[in-house]
Design an enzyme around this catalytic site. Sequence first.
Site, PDB file in Angstrom:
ATOM      1  CB  CYS A   2      52.369  43.209  73.007  1.00  0.00           C
ATOM      2  SG  CYS A   2      51.769  41.541  72.828  1.00  0.00           S
ATOM      3  NE  ARG A  27      53.468  48.091  70.216  1.00  0.00           N
ATOM      4  CZ  ARG A  27      54.818  48.511  69.423  1.00  0.00           C
ATOM      5  NH1 ARG A  27      54.719  49.592  68.946  1.00  0.00           N
ATOM      6  NH2 ARG A  27      55.587  47.641  69.562  1.00  0.00           N
ATOM      7  CD1 TRP A  73      47.497  41.069  67.256  1.00  0.00           C
ATOM      8  CD2 TRP A  73      49.256  39.589  67.236  1.00  0.00           C
ATOM      9  NE1 TRP A  73      47.632  40.406  65.957  1.00  0.00           N
ATOM     10  CE2 TRP A  73      48.487  39.467  65.952  1.00  0.00           C
ATOM     11  CE3 TRP A  73      50.335  39.080  67.644  1.00  0.00           C
ATOM     12  CZ2 TRP A  73      49.149  38.582  65.066  1.00  0.00           C
ATOM     13  CZ3 TRP A  73      50.879  37.818  66.525  1.00  0.00           C
ATOM     14  CH2 TRP A  73      50.217  37.760  65.103  1.00  0.00           C
ATOM     15  CG  ASN A  99      55.975  43.844  72.213  1.00  0.00           C
ATOM     16  OD1 ASN A  99      55.567  42.963  71.703  1.00  0.00           O
ATOM     17  ND2 ASN A  99      56.483  44.842  71.800  1.00  0.00           N
ATOM     18  N   GLY A 100      56.973  40.480  72.621  1.00  0.00           N
ATOM     19  CA  GLY A 100      57.884  39.761  71.989  1.00  0.00           C
ATOM     20  C   GLY A 100      57.669  38.207  71.895  1.00  0.00           C
ATOM     21  CD  GLU A 484      48.377  48.196  50.071  1.00  0.00           C
ATOM     22  OE1 GLU A 484      48.875  47.152  50.340  1.00  0.00           O
ATOM     23  OE2 GLU A 484      47.780  49.180  50.984  1.00  0.00           O
ATOM     24  CE  LYS A 488      45.158  48.759  53.077  1.00  0.00           C
ATOM     25  NZ  LYS A 488      46.687  48.865  53.202  1.00  0.00           N
ATOM     26  CD  GLU A 491      45.551  45.155  55.885  1.00  0.00           C
ATOM     27  OE1 GLU A 491      46.633  45.219  56.414  1.00  0.00           O
ATOM     28  OE2 GLU A 491      45.380  46.163  55.087  1.00  0.00           O
ATOM     29  CG  HIS A 507      47.319  31.278  32.104  1.00  0.00           C
ATOM     30  ND1 HIS A 507      46.981  30.570  30.647  1.00  0.00           N
ATOM     31  CD2 HIS A 507      47.959  32.458  31.528  1.00  0.00           C
ATOM     32  CE1 HIS A 507      47.709  31.164  29.836  1.00  0.00           C
ATOM     33  NE2 HIS A 507      48.139  32.475  30.600  1.00  0.00           N
ATOM     34  CE  LYS A 604      50.152  51.512  61.387  1.00  0.00           C
ATOM     35  NZ  LYS A 604      49.683  51.396  59.825  1.00  0.00           N
TER      36      LYS A 604
HETATM   37  C1  G6P Z   1      51.432  44.562  59.483  1.00  0.00           C
HETATM   38  C2  G6P Z   1      50.408  45.487  59.006  1.00  0.00           C
HETATM   39  C3  G6P Z   1      50.475  45.796  57.626  1.00  0.00           C
HETATM   40  C4  G6P Z   1      51.794  46.292  57.255  1.00  0.00           C
HETATM   41  C5  G6P Z   1      52.758  45.490  57.819  1.00  0.00           C
HETATM   42  C6  G6P Z   1      54.304  45.781  57.444  1.00  0.00           C
HETATM   43  O1  G6P Z   1      51.233  43.275  59.161  1.00  0.00           O
HETATM   44  O2  G6P Z   1      49.195  44.797  59.370  1.00  0.00           O
HETATM   45  O3  G6P Z   1      49.423  46.806  57.245  1.00  0.00           O
HETATM   46  O4  G6P Z   1      51.898  46.687  55.992  1.00  0.00           O
HETATM   47  O5  G6P Z   1      52.599  44.815  59.111  1.00  0.00           O
HETATM   48  O6  G6P Z   1      54.513  47.042  58.559  1.00  0.00           O
HETATM   49  P1  G6P Z   1      55.810  48.103  58.491  1.00  0.00           P
HETATM   50  O7  G6P Z   1      55.443  48.697  59.626  1.00  0.00           O
HETATM   51  O8  G6P Z   1      56.958  47.261  58.403  1.00  0.00           O
HETATM   52  O9  G6P Z   1      55.389  48.977  57.221  1.00  0.00           O
END
Ligand code: G6P
Length: 609
Positions: A2, A27, A73, A99-100, A484, A488, A491, A507, A604
Amino acid sequence: MCGIVGYTGSKNAIPLLVEGLHRLEYRGYDSAGVAVAGPDGIGVHKTAGRVADLRRVIPDGLSGAAGIAHTRWATHGEPSDRNAHPHLDPAGRFAIVHNGVLENSDALRKRLTADGADLASDTDSEVLAHLIARSGASTLADRVRDALSQVEGTYGVIAMDAENPGELVAARRGSPIVLGLGEREMLIASDTAALVRFTEKVIYLEDDELATVTAEGYHTSTMNDPGGTRSTTRPPTALEAGSIDYELGEHPDFMFKEMTEQPDAVDRCLRGRLDRRFMSARLDGVGLTPREYQQIRRVKLLGCGSAYYAGQLGAELIEQLARIPADAEPASEFRYRNPVVDPETLYVAISQSGETLDTLAAVHELKRKGGRVIGLVNVVSSSIARECGSGLFLHAGPEISVAATKSFTNMGVALALLALELGRVRDLSMADGRRLVDGLLAVPSQLTGILGTEAAIAEIARKYAGAEHMFFVGRVRGWPVAREGAQKLKEISYVHAEAYQASELKHGPLALINPEMPTVVVLPDDDLLAKNLSTIEEIKARGGPVIAVTDADLPPGVVTGVIRVPRAERELAPITLSVALQLFAYHLAKTLGREIDRPRNLAKSVTVE
Ligand code: G6P
């Protein structure tokens, strides 16, 4: 998570608020709204959808010298017009953006409803507007204090009163709030991205602090001290990033821009941190003496999402180079399992934003139990950086795209520096130290090399864009790269991707291999190359297509597709291989027409649980 913005001054607030929201959209982006004070009270305009949709519902010519705004969000209540912020009290006098998460909102809603209140939304936040209106206090600040004393949970909140609209009140607990100072005008936002074009002078609110803001200035104070509130007003500090860092320029999207910035970002992360005399790292921010480094018996790395996978990559580096046990754990789980906190363990909290609530909570748990925790954080003024007090800044520059790219890479580089230092105070030889120092210095040009092969990676990505599922596999240092890489792809393309240790494939998951199930094999040119080649044969024997991401020279025909990266020092190859997989995910998502910077359902910076 948010984005919130407030403005008070002499200009028209609307364009400033909307521009601020646009910059905070990473956000959260499921609904947006503004509240602006006009001659007939507070007018609220809001809608489900993006900030671009909000622009369409704001009446032409709407103006006002003060207002608050929000991009959401969803946590409580589906994304919809009525759940969008701002929220008003029933009389329409007080407006809030929040926000929260208010954890006792159900109880508060029940209490308010029993008392005759009519709640207009399903959100937790709306109760704040009601509580503020019901407070008997004489100032808006004290009304906000009253309201917040009744809630449990986290908040970054801004409130306005139609009877005194030039004054905004903001408060924080757990969710960031920053004030931006202008000439006879002030902005409030949930992060500096909204402020960069407006000011270079900012005040970061601390937890349990409240700010009263008018065009003329600001006053900050503690929220609810037992003996009354205490003034905490302090001079502003300078913003670290300039507005150019938040501009797209010629690039198609922020993810692409941020991927291309990686050679420079790594260069910044290394600058001044390599010590050629001792072939080690110089990490002043960590604040440990060689003796203290030597006394560390274990390293535990904590982070969420990509930061957790970077932690796993770092744990591998630390064990290999320093020969001390190291492991990574999702920060989101840590505090709930009553962890044993050991004084001889170095804890490392990893976060791009420095605001991820789960990681921050892990830091709090560690500190409460007397653990030694350092931060590996990108945003200098963030909560995690301040809470840790020592550590390494990533210096990746602002990262806007939801998918982490340059921050992940710099996490890898910063962890390599930490591993090098931990190694060199132990048994890592001068020769190996030199090899790694040179290896790190070579990373920026290796990344430039990978970016130069973008067209070839795009071609492979296009070829496999029809797949509904994909496996990503790797062994030991290739395993976090696979995780990772799969993350990616999930996402930003929404293709189902699963990461496995290559050795685990047989396995169980091997049952799923068929010609429609491609596997991306992370194939560093290391002592496990032969084992990984056997895995490839097992996949091929079941008809599965194989894409290798590798710095090894493969004979033709071994795999169906090769993403070839420049050879790196073997310990550092996970960093370069990961960048190639960023480009793979990016082009696959592009082929599918996905909206790269704002993947569905994500945000994010996750400042809620
Ligand atoms: C969210 C984002 C991810 C990120 C994670 C941790 O889930 O979508 O892309 O890796 O937060 O974020 P940070 O700011 O703590 O690295």
